[in-house]
Structures are given as structure tokens and as C-alpha cells.
Design a protein around this motif. Sequence first.
Motif, PDB file in Angstrom:
ATOM      1  N   ASP A 242       0.812  -1.200   0.000  1.00  0.00           N
ATOM      2  CA  ASP A 242       0.000   0.000   0.000  1.00  0.00           C
ATOM      3  C   ASP A 242       0.849   1.255   0.000  1.00  0.00           C
ATOM      4  O   ASP A 242       0.393   2.338  -0.355  1.00  0.00           O
ATOM      5  N   ASN A 243       2.116   1.121   0.390  1.00  0.00           N
ATOM      6  CA  ASN A 243       3.014   2.269   0.435  1.00  0.00           C
ATOM      7  C   ASN A 243       4.431   1.763   0.182  1.00  0.00           C
ATOM      8  O   ASN A 243       4.883   0.817   0.838  1.00  0.00           O
ATOM      9  N   PRO A 244       5.151   2.363  -0.771  1.00  0.00           N
ATOM     10  CA  PRO A 244       6.501   1.876  -1.080  1.00  0.00           C
ATOM     11  C   PRO A 244       7.497   2.066   0.066  1.00  0.00           C
ATOM     12  O   PRO A 244       8.580   1.489   0.059  1.00  0.00           O
ATOM     13  N   GLY A 245       7.120   2.862   1.049  1.00  0.00           N
ATOM     14  CA  GLY A 245       8.016   3.080   2.181  1.00  0.00           C
ATOM     15  C   GLY A 245       7.926   2.013   3.246  1.00  0.00           C
ATOM     16  O   GLY A 245       8.747   1.989   4.178  1.00  0.00           O
ATOM     17  N   ARG A 246       6.941   1.129   3.124  1.00  0.00           N
ATOM     18  CA  ARG A 246       6.737   0.134   4.172  1.00  0.00           C
ATOM     19  C   ARG A 246       7.778  -0.994   4.102  1.00  0.00           C
ATOM     20  O   ARG A 246       8.078  -1.525   3.034  1.00  0.00           O
ATOM     21  N   ILE A 247       8.338  -1.359   5.268  1.00  0.00           N
ATOM     22  CA  ILE A 247       9.142  -2.575   5.401  1.00  0.00           C
ATOM     23  C   ILE A 247       8.205  -3.663   5.889  1.00  0.00           C
ATOM     24  O   ILE A 247       7.602  -3.536   6.953  1.00  0.00           O
ATOM     25  N   SER A 248       8.060  -4.701   5.116  1.00  0.00           N
ATOM     26  CA  SER A 248       7.039  -5.708   5.390  1.00  0.00           C
ATOM     27  C   SER A 248       7.450  -6.661   6.509  1.00  0.00           C
ATOM     28  O   SER A 248       8.638  -6.868   6.782  1.00  0.00           O
ATOM     29  N   ASP A 249       6.437  -7.254   7.125  1.00  0.00           N
ATOM     30  CA  ASP A 249       6.680  -8.262   8.159  1.00  0.00           C
ATOM     31  C   ASP A 249       7.418  -9.462   7.568  1.00  0.00           C
ATOM     32  O   ASP A 249       8.285 -10.063   8.227  1.00  0.00           O
ATOM     33  N   SER A 250       7.101  -9.827   6.337  1.00  0.00           N
ATOM     34  CA  SER A 250       7.757 -10.977   5.713  1.00  0.00           C
ATOM     35  C   SER A 250       9.251 -10.737   5.549  1.00  0.00           C
ATOM     36  O   SER A 250      10.058 -11.656   5.683  1.00  0.00           O
ATOM     37  N   GLN A 251       9.628  -9.481   5.276  1.00  0.00           N
ATOM     38  CA  GLN A 251      11.045  -9.173   5.132  1.00  0.00           C
ATOM     39  C   GLN A 251      11.771  -9.296   6.471  1.00  0.00           C
ATOM     40  O   GLN A 251      12.878  -9.835   6.543  1.00  0.00           O
ATOM     41  N   ILE A 252      11.141  -8.812   7.539  1.00  0.00           N
ATOM     42  CA  ILE A 252      11.748  -8.919   8.867  1.00  0.00           C
ATOM     43  C   ILE A 252      11.872 -10.385   9.279  1.00  0.00           C
ATOM     44  O   ILE A 252      12.889 -10.807   9.865  1.00  0.00           O
ATOM     45  N   LYS A 253      10.861 -11.196   8.944  1.00  0.00           N
ATOM     46  CA  LYS A 253      10.922 -12.624   9.266  1.00  0.00           C
ATOM     47  C   LYS A 253      12.048 -13.303   8.498  1.00  0.00           C
ATOM     48  O   LYS A 253      12.703 -14.220   8.993  1.00  0.00           O
ATOM     49  N   GLU A 254      12.285 -12.845   7.268  1.00  0.00           N
ATOM     50  CA  GLU A 254      13.395 -13.393   6.491  1.00  0.00           C
ATOM     51  C   GLU A 254      14.728 -13.062   7.155  1.00  0.00           C
ATOM     52  O   GLU A 254      15.644 -13.896   7.230  1.00  0.00           O
ATOM     53  N   LEU A 255      14.859 -11.831   7.669  1.00  0.00           N
ATOM     54  CA  LEU A 255      16.081 -11.442   8.379  1.00  0.00           C
ATOM     55  C   LEU A 255      16.264 -12.285   9.639  1.00  0.00           C
ATOM     56  O   LEU A 255      17.379 -12.719   9.961  1.00  0.00           O
ATOM     57  N   GLN A 256      15.163 -12.496  10.360  1.00  0.00           N
ATOM     58  CA  GLN A 256      15.235 -13.330  11.558  1.00  0.00           C
ATOM     59  C   GLN A 256      15.692 -14.736  11.210  1.00  0.00           C
ATOM     60  O   GLN A 256      16.502 -15.333  11.928  1.00  0.00           O
ATOM     61  N   SER A 257      15.205 -15.264  10.129  1.00  0.00           N
ATOM     62  CA  SER A 257      15.583 -16.603   9.708  1.00  0.00           C
ATOM     63  C   SER A 257      17.075 -16.683   9.386  1.00  0.00           C
ATOM     64  O   SER A 257      17.755 -17.644   9.755  1.00  0.00           O
ATOM     65  N   ILE A 258      17.582 -15.653   8.725  1.00  0.00           N
ATOM     66  CA  ILE A 258      19.012 -15.617   8.403  1.00  0.00           C
ATOM     67  C   ILE A 258      19.850 -15.620   9.679  1.00  0.00           C
ATOM     68  O   ILE A 258      20.828 -16.360   9.815  1.00  0.00           O
ATOM     69  N   LEU A 259      19.453 -14.782  10.631  1.00  0.00           N
ATOM     70  CA  LEU A 259      20.204 -14.690  11.884  1.00  0.00           C
ATOM     71  C   LEU A 259      20.131 -15.997  12.674  1.00  0.00           C
ATOM     72  O   LEU A 259      21.133 -16.466  13.220  1.00  0.00           O
ATOM     73  N   GLU A 260      18.947 -16.574  12.745  1.00  0.00           N
ATOM     74  CA  GLU A 260      18.785 -17.800  13.508  1.00  0.00           C
ATOM     75  C   GLU A 260      19.632 -18.930  12.937  1.00  0.00           C
ATOM     76  O   GLU A 260      20.291 -19.663  13.664  1.00  0.00           O
ATOM     77  N   LYS A 261      19.633 -19.065  11.619  1.00  0.00           N
ATOM     78  CA  LYS A 261      20.423 -20.117  10.991  1.00  0.00           C
ATOM     79  C   LYS A 261      21.916 -19.882  11.208  1.00  0.00           C
ATOM     80  O   LYS A 261      22.676 -20.819  11.461  1.00  0.00           O
ATOM     81  N   ALA A 262      22.342 -18.633  11.102  1.00  0.00           N
ATOM     82  CA  ALA A 262      23.774 -18.324  11.236  1.00  0.00           C
ATOM     83  C   ALA A 262      24.268 -18.504  12.661  1.00  0.00           C
ATOM     84  O   ALA A 262      25.409 -18.911  12.886  1.00  0.00           O
ATOM     85  N   LEU A 263      23.404 -18.176  13.627  1.00  0.00           N
ATOM     86  CA  LEU A 263      23.843 -18.168  15.024  1.00  0.00           C
ATOM     87  C   LEU A 263      23.458 -19.434  15.777  1.00  0.00           C
ATOM     88  O   LEU A 263      23.676 -19.518  16.990  1.00  0.00           O
ATOM     89  N   GLN A 264      22.901 -20.416  15.090  1.00  0.00           N
ATOM     90  CA  GLN A 264      22.537 -21.657  15.754  1.00  0.00           C
ATOM     91  C   GLN A 264      23.498 -22.786  15.406  1.00  0.00           C
ATOM     92  O   GLN A 264      23.124 -23.952  15.388  1.00  0.00           O
ATOM     93  N   ASN A 265      24.727 -22.428  15.163  1.00  0.00           N
ATOM     94  CA  ASN A 265      25.765 -23.403  14.836  1.00  0.00           C
ATOM     95  C   ASN A 265      26.659 -23.588  16.053  1.00  0.00           C
ATOM     96  O   ASN A 265      27.499 -22.734  16.340  1.00  0.00           O
ATOM     97  N   PRO A 266      26.499 -24.685  16.811  1.00  0.00           N
ATOM     98  CA  PRO A 266      27.305 -24.869  18.032  1.00  0.00           C
ATOM     99  C   PRO A 266      28.800 -24.819  17.762  1.00  0.00           C
ATOM    100  O   PRO A 266      29.565 -24.304  18.584  1.00  0.00           O
ATOM    101  N   ASP A 267      29.224 -25.368  16.631  1.00  0.00           N
ATOM    102  CA  ASP A 267      30.640 -25.363  16.275  1.00  0.00           C
ATOM    103  C   ASP A 267      31.153 -23.925  16.180  1.00  0.00           C
ATOM    104  O   ASP A 267      32.196 -23.577  16.741  1.00  0.00           O
ATOM    105  N   ALA A 268      30.409 -23.081  15.469  1.00  0.00           N
ATOM    106  CA  ALA A 268      30.838 -21.692  15.283  1.00  0.00           C
ATOM    107  C   ALA A 268      30.822 -20.921  16.600  1.00  0.00           C
ATOM    108  O   ALA A 268      31.743 -20.154  16.901  1.00  0.00           O
TER     109      ALA A 268
END
Length: 395
Positions: A242-268
Motif C-alpha cells: 500500500d506504500n513503497p516506504g513500508r518494510i514488510s513483516d515478511s522481510q523482517i521474518k526473512e532477516l530473523q531466519s538468516i540470523l537464527e540459521k547463522a547463530l545456531q551453529n554450536p561449532d561456530a
Amino acid sequence: MSVLGETSIERFLSDYWQKKPLIIRNAFPGIESPVSVDELAGLACEEAVESRLVFETENDQPWQLHNGPFEESYLRSLPDRDWTLLVQGLDHWVPEAAELLEHFRFVPNWRLDDIMASFAPVGGSVGPHFDRYDVFLLQTIGQRRWKIGGVHDNTSPRVEGTPLHILADFETQEEAVLNPGDMLYLPPGVAHWGIAEDDCMTLSIGFRTPSHADVVTGVADSVADSPALDRQLEDPAPALQDNPGRISDSQIKELQSILEKALQNPDAIASWFGQAMTEPGHEGIVEPPEDPMDATTLQELVAEGNPLVWNEGSRFSFYDLPDDGGRLLFVDGQRFRLTGNATGIAAVLCAGRHPDMGALTDYMREPALADLVVSLVNQGSLYPEDDEGEEDDGA
């Protein structure tokens, strides 16, 4: 009997550690200070040693700080009272001080930091303050009166006009005079104020406490170079907004997914933590020997009765990877991956400053593990002692 006196280690860890202070009388019966006052002053004159002087009042200003190194003539000219000389990392320079740390390995190696020596004539003090880490205060010479207050944090008012973090509103809740051999444990945040009753020396056995911010930034920096992260941010669910300035919830969830996958590595996570927590606290302490050693020479030295000992500034820890994935050995910021029967050498090396040489020799019969020990010697983390407990000339 441990250095905790009549308090068992189990009770100390459950009732006192990071919870409340504990006064331990005669923790070290008949203690002899690992360093004399003159020797401490000599260290404070060395360029490589971190040292400080604190004056209760100087030029009408409260709690003034001077950083070393100091000239010997200046130290000799100090007044008869109301100042304190601090030398950090005493255990790195004095082997007898490093031996004291062996008494505190009822907490993990990675928590142990170093020993600070504090000498003061009568009235000498560093003022009422609190630390953000656990500390044992061991009296070795003379008497110091300790005033113990309540729990404080960074919002507590401070005295103005001083570079030190001196509490403006300190209220004594408990008071005790410590004699040589007595010790005081203080958890993080508990205010305290030590005042010299006479010429006295106190050793502060400090512990490491990384902040949550240190953990987050450290792990993030550690995993950032992973090949799995070498890709651009995607748009998994594009849709008209509805507005090109909006950051969508789906985009934030994608960022959360990236962080969770990267930081859930016990070895790292374990790799960052083990390397960070064993990193030497001061430069120039863990240094390679002048003459590098090979496996044959080292095995001959050990066979002749020269045990191996940790460098005074070294730190050893290990971590068992999940699902029998092996064991990570961390020594002075370096990581070594061990698998199969080789994992046992980590426990031998990490158990204390003087490894069990019988067990270590057995492991060193395996060429790869002999090379591991040689590499630790050649990076300066271990050195061979002669029969009299002195460093070998080749180390």
C-alpha cells in the motif's frame, strides 16, 4: 581443606558464587607473598607491565590516578600514607603467583583472568567502588580493613573530579580486617572499600565476564566469513504494498531466519567463545621460544624428567561437539580439532598448569599428538621445566 575453608566447594557455588560475599579466615595458612614490596615496585618500573598509582587526594582533587611505568626515584619519594600501587597481571611475571591460580580451578579455566597486586601504606585505598566481575581478595602482607556495601550498577552516583569510578553514596553493611592468609570473596556489583591498616599487600584474583554485547558481536563477527553467508538478501514473497516506504513483516521474518540459521551453529559459537576466552590477556607474555623444538628433542627432554608446564599467561580449555563430533581444544586463542582416541589429550592438557606427564607421554606416542604438543611449545603456551622446576634454556 580447600581455600574456601570450612565452606565446601559445592556450597560455595550454590550459595555464594555471584550471589553474596564470603569472608574466609586462614584460607592460605602461613602464606608467603609471591612478591616482595621492592619486587612489586620494580615491576611497576617496567615498560611491559601495567601499573597504576592511586592517591586519595592530590592537588585538592579526590582519588587521582597515575599510570606507569614509574621511575624508581619517584616511587621512593612517595609520602608515608594514603596512596596505593597497583600491578596488573602479576601471575604473568611471577611464577609463584601463577601457582596460586591452581587453587581456584573449581570454576572453569575460561573464567579465570589474572592476579592484580595492590600495595598500600597506612590509609592507602582505591576508594569505594564495585567490580563487574567476581573477585577473591587475598591478604599476603599486613592488614587491610574491608568495608562491604550493597549492590550497585552503572546508574549509581559517582564522585566527580576523578578518573576513577568512585561511589558517591557508599554505606557500610559489613566490616572486617583481613590478616595474611585471609580472603574475601565478592560477587559482581557488590560495593567494597579496602583501607590499609599498615603496610599491606592484597592480591586480587579476578575472573572474566564477557557482556551479552560481547557475545553477540563476537559470534556475529566470527560467522560473518562463512561461505554459506556469501549471498545477497532475497525477496521470498514479493507483493504489491500500500506504500513503497513500508518494510514488510515478511522481510523482517526473512532477516530473523538468516540470523537464527547463522547463530545456531554450536561449532561456530564454541569456536568463537573458546578462542576469545583463551586469548592471552596481555601482549608479550605468550611468546615463541628462541629455538623452535621438534618432536624428537621434546620427547627426549620429557624422557629425561623435564615435565611440561603452562606458560604463566596461558589459558587452556576444551569443548565437546554434539553428536560425537569430536572435541575442540583451545589454547591461547588457537583452536585444534580432535577426534577419536585423540580427544583425551585435551582433558590432560587442560586439567591444570602441571599436566599429568604420564598420561601426556602416552598420548605423545602418537606422532600427530606429539606434533600437537610440539606446536604448543613452539607457540609459547607450554615449556619444559628442568628437575628443579626452572624453565629449560631451550624454551
